[in-house]
Design a protein around this motif. Structure first.
Motif, short mmCIF file in Angstrom:
data_model
loop_
_atom_site.label_atom_id
_atom_site.label_comp_id
_atom_site.label_asym_id
_atom_site.label_seq_id
_atom_site.Cartn_x
_atom_site.Cartn_y
_atom_site.Cartn_z
N TYR A 178 0.83 -1.21 0.00
CA TYR A 178 0.00 0.00 0.00
C TYR A 178 0.87 1.27 0.00
O TYR A 178 0.62 2.21 -0.77
N LEU A 179 1.90 1.28 0.85
CA LEU A 179 2.74 2.48 0.95
C LEU A 179 3.58 2.67 -0.31
O LEU A 179 3.92 3.81 -0.66
N SER A 180 3.95 1.58 -0.98
CA SER A 180 4.79 1.68 -2.18
C SER A 180 3.98 1.99 -3.43
O SER A 180 4.42 2.75 -4.30
N PHE A 181 2.79 1.40 -3.55
CA PHE A 181 2.03 1.48 -4.79
C PHE A 181 0.67 2.15 -4.63
O PHE A 181 -0.10 2.22 -5.58
N GLY A 182 0.37 2.62 -3.42
CA GLY A 182 -0.88 3.30 -3.17
C GLY A 182 -0.80 4.78 -3.48
O GLY A 182 -0.09 5.20 -4.41
N TYR A 238 -7.95 -1.29 1.62
CA TYR A 238 -7.05 -1.70 0.53
C TYR A 238 -7.08 -3.21 0.33
O TYR A 238 -7.18 -3.69 -0.81
N VAL A 239 -7.01 -3.97 1.42
CA VAL A 239 -6.99 -5.43 1.29
C VAL A 239 -8.36 -6.00 1.02
O VAL A 239 -8.48 -7.17 0.63
N ARG A 240 -9.42 -5.21 1.19
CA ARG A 240 -10.78 -5.70 0.91
C ARG A 240 -11.15 -5.51 -0.56
O ARG A 240 -12.19 -5.95 -1.00
N ARG A 241 -10.30 -4.84 -1.33
CA ARG A 241 -10.60 -4.63 -2.74
C ARG A 241 -10.64 -5.96 -3.49
O ARG A 241 -10.07 -6.96 -3.06
N ILE A 242 -11.27 -5.94 -4.65
CA ILE A 242 -11.31 -7.15 -5.49
C ILE A 242 -9.90 -7.55 -5.89
O ILE A 242 -9.54 -8.72 -5.90
N SER A 243 -9.07 -6.57 -6.21
CA SER A 243 -7.67 -6.85 -6.54
C SER A 243 -6.82 -5.66 -6.14
O SER A 243 -7.30 -4.52 -6.09
N VAL A 244 -5.55 -5.93 -5.83
CA VAL A 244 -4.61 -4.86 -5.51
C VAL A 244 -3.79 -4.58 -6.76
O VAL A 244 -3.64 -5.45 -7.63
N PRO A 245 -3.27 -3.37 -6.89
CA PRO A 245 -2.57 -3.02 -8.14
C PRO A 245 -1.27 -3.80 -8.33
O PRO A 245 -0.58 -4.14 -7.39
N VAL A 246 -1.00 -4.09 -9.60
CA VAL A 246 0.27 -4.67 -10.01
C VAL A 246 1.02 -3.59 -10.78
O VAL A 246 0.44 -2.96 -11.67
N VAL A 247 2.27 -3.37 -10.44
CA VAL A 247 3.03 -2.27 -11.03
C VAL A 247 4.00 -2.81 -12.07
O VAL A 247 4.70 -3.79 -11.84
N ARG A 248 3.99 -2.17 -13.23
CA ARG A 248 4.94 -2.52 -14.30
C ARG A 248 6.05 -1.49 -14.29
O ARG A 248 5.81 -0.29 -14.43
N VAL A 249 7.29 -1.96 -14.09
CA VAL A 249 8.45 -1.08 -14.05
C VAL A 249 9.19 -1.20 -15.37
O VAL A 249 9.57 -2.29 -15.79
N GLN A 250 9.36 -0.07 -16.05
CA GLN A 250 10.07 -0.05 -17.33
C GLN A 250 11.53 0.37 -17.08
O GLN A 250 11.80 1.31 -16.34
N PHE A 251 12.46 -0.35 -17.69
CA PHE A 251 13.88 -0.07 -17.49
C PHE A 251 14.48 0.58 -18.73
O PHE A 251 14.11 0.24 -19.86
N SER A 252 15.41 1.49 -18.49
CA SER A 252 16.09 2.12 -19.62
C SER A 252 17.05 1.15 -20.30
O SER A 252 17.31 1.25 -21.50
N GLU A 253 17.57 0.20 -19.55
CA GLU A 253 18.44 -0.84 -20.11
C GLU A 253 17.83 -2.20 -19.78
O GLU A 253 17.36 -2.43 -18.67
N ARG A 254 17.89 -3.10 -20.72
CA ARG A 254 17.28 -4.42 -20.56
C ARG A 254 18.02 -5.26 -19.52
O ARG A 254 19.24 -5.22 -19.43
N ILE A 255 17.27 -6.00 -18.70
CA ILE A 255 17.85 -6.99 -17.80
C ILE A 255 18.18 -8.22 -18.62
O ILE A 255 17.31 -8.82 -19.24
N SER A 256 19.44 -8.57 -18.65
CA SER A 256 19.85 -9.68 -19.51
C SER A 256 19.86 -11.00 -18.75
O SER A 256 19.90 -11.03 -17.53
N VAL A 257 19.83 -12.09 -19.50
CA VAL A 257 19.94 -13.44 -18.95
C VAL A 257 21.25 -14.03 -19.45
O VAL A 257 21.49 -14.07 -20.66
N ASP A 258 22.10 -14.47 -18.54
CA ASP A 258 23.38 -15.06 -18.91
C ASP A 258 23.16 -16.53 -19.26
O ASP A 258 22.99 -17.37 -18.38
N THR A 259 23.16 -16.83 -20.55
CA THR A 259 22.92 -18.21 -20.99
C THR A 259 24.20 -19.05 -20.98
O THR A 259 24.15 -20.24 -21.29
N SER A 260 25.32 -18.42 -20.64
CA SER A 260 26.59 -19.16 -20.66
C SER A 260 26.88 -19.87 -19.35
O SER A 260 27.87 -20.60 -19.25
N LEU A 261 26.04 -19.66 -18.33
CA LEU A 261 26.31 -20.26 -17.03
C LEU A 261 26.27 -21.78 -17.12
O LEU A 261 25.33 -22.36 -17.66
#
Length: 498
Positions: free
Chosen positions: A213-217, A260-283
């Motif tokens: 609630y405090l972060s996304f309310g 807030y917790v009695r609502r049908i659903s609580v918000p889901v936040v989409r965070v957009q990044f300026s640089e892509r989070i990569s996956v290291d496939t070489s591990l």
């Protein structure tokens, strides 16, 4: 019945390591070990590296580089996990973290496929919050961990979803009366709400809900959370910081959270990044010798406070291989924790001779030698010899692990104990504070070094905030004592004249 008994006897006669297949995998920021499949360990490594990348971008003031290495132990199932759970936490636990000055562990039960990713995300959030904010109230620690454990990478790593899921939390919160916020923020690790399994679920659920609630309310609540966290970082007591940020009357916040917790659903936040989070496939994983894996488990038992179990565990390992350095070092750590310093030094010297390139073992040896100096008393020939040995071990360790803050802090301690090399003490401890700014003990030791080096103004710049806003009473009292000494020295220096 006879066939069943024979099968049990056959199984009992098979050595414990006959079917063991340990895997180790080193990623850029973690070491993963376990008897789970290589695919499971690789996926965990990729996910955790992604999560770390995300968390350092979105957690306010997050420190990206850990001052201590992190080992992730991946257990294949609940049967393998249960013997290595912390005391009193076996039936309801699927993962935990153990944070020490020199090493962090994350342990997880990979058999819980439905929870495996969120387990490791939750536990790593604890470590990063500790590195960034230091000691924080329990609800903050668990609230952040539960909130960010919902991380889901999206759009090829260019975005992430946070806040989804946790339906079981909402179900619990909607079926019970919420804990009054005034009570929630006062709960600590000694409270029954945390230590009783029947009550712990409500604590986790409401900590998640309040942080959500405090972060996304409402925006106003978000700015209050930022102010509250800043006050915690400055050392203001939690209850005072909370009242100052959110107002002394919690009734409105109680009502808002309930709605807030009695609502049908609580918000889901989409965070957009300026640089892509990569996956290291070489591990790629590498086979690990079973006894080395068992040695790590012995060390893990020490770190969670199960010394008797650890002693028996490493004794069995050493009986099979008397040259197993990590197991011998775990024995030394047990003795050091029990304040049997002479025995600890002997064991750690033996371990260091067997593994001269292991920075962790060398660092623990340095710590034991410093403890021996305190035990013997400063100034004697023996203590000077031990100081020199500690310096040699720690310098070697710091060369092998230049990002380990505790090694530089201990090198500063060695210089202070030597009594004359104040500039080296200042240099080493400044480096430790730079790498681990949330550790107030390092700041306190740096202030003492600055005092001895007669750099009074710099000493005061560290001691003043510690004396008024240190996170613990012990830190505040020690800072006030040193601050009084600085004032006396300054007066003495000014009265002496040019």
């Amino acid at each position: 019945m006879r066939q069943v008994l024979m099968a049990i006897l056959v199984l009992a006669s098979v050595p414990a390591d006959a079917s063991a297949r340990w895997i180790s995998l080193r990623s850029p920021n973690f070491l993963f070990i376990g008897e789970a499949s290589e695919g499971r360990i690789r996926r965990t490594a990729q996910k955790l590296e992604q999560f770390r990348d995300m968390l350092t971008r979105v957690l306010p003031g997050a420190i990206a580089i850990s001052p201590a290495p992190t080992v992730v132990v991946v257990f294949p199932d609940g049967w393998a996990f249960a013997p290595y759970a912390p005391p009193g936490r076996t039936s309801d636990l699927v993962g935990y973290s153990a944070s020490w000055e020199d090493l962090n562990y994350i342990a997880m039960n990979a058999g819980r496929a439905d929870l495996a990713d969120s387990i490791v995300f939750h536990e790593y959030t604890h470590l990063l919050v500790g590195n960034t904010l230091g000691e924080v109230p329990l609800w903050v620690n668990e609230g952040f961990a539960e909130l960010y454990a919902t991380f889901q990478e999206e759009s090829g790593g260019s975005a992430a979803m946070i806040g989804a899921g946790r339906g079981y939390h909402l179900g619990l919160l909607r079926s019970r009366r919420l804990i009054p916020i005034a009570d929630l923020i006062a709960i600590d690790d000694r409270s029954p709400e945390y230590n009783e399994s029947t009550r712990r679920g409500m604590l986790y659920a409401q900590s998640w809900a309040l942080m959500h609630y405090l972060s996304f309310g409402p925006a106003g609540r978000q700015s209050q959370l930022t102010a509250y966290l800043a006050s915690l970082q400055s050392g203001q007591p939690s209850n005072e910081a909370f009242a100052q940020a959110f107002g002394a009357d919690f009734a409105a916040l109680d009502r808002e959270l309930t709605e807030y917790v009695r609502r049908i659903s609580v918000p889901v936040v989409r965070v957009q990044f300026s640089e892509r989070i990569s996956v290291d496939t070489s591990l790629r994983g590498q086979p690990m010798d079973d006894l080395e894996g068992q040695s790590y488990l012995g060390d893990l038992l020490v770190r969670i406070g199960r010394h008797d179990a650890a002693r028996l565990h490493v004794k069995r390992v050493i009986a099979k291989d008397p040259t197993r350095a990590r197991a011998i070092a775990a024995q030394g750590l047990i003795e050091l924790e029990g304040r049997h310093v002479v025995e600890a030094v002997m064991l750690l010297e033996r371990a260091a001779a067997l593994a001269p390139e292991d920075a962790g073992i060398l660092g623990t040896l340095g710590r034991a030698l410093i403890a021996r100096v305190f035990q013997q008393g400063q100034g004697s020939d023996r203590s000077n010899t031990n100081l020199e040995q500690a310096r040699t071990a720690l310098e070697r360790a710091a060369g092998l692990a230049p990002g380990a803050a505790h090694l530089f802090a201990m090198l500063g301690d060695v210089a202070l104990l030597g009594g004359t090399d104040h500039e080296s003490a200042v240099s080493y401890l400044s480096q430790a504070v730079k790498m681990a700014p949330a550790r107030e003990q390092y700041q306190l030791r740096l202030a003492e070094a600055l005092l001895r080096a007669r750099q009074f103004d710099r000493a005061v710049s560290y001691l003043t905030p510690l004396a008024t806003r240190g996170r613990t009473q012990q830190i505040r009292e020690a800072a006030r004592t040193l601050l009084a000494t600085v004032v006396q020295r300054q007066l003495g220096a000014s009265s002496a004249g040019p």
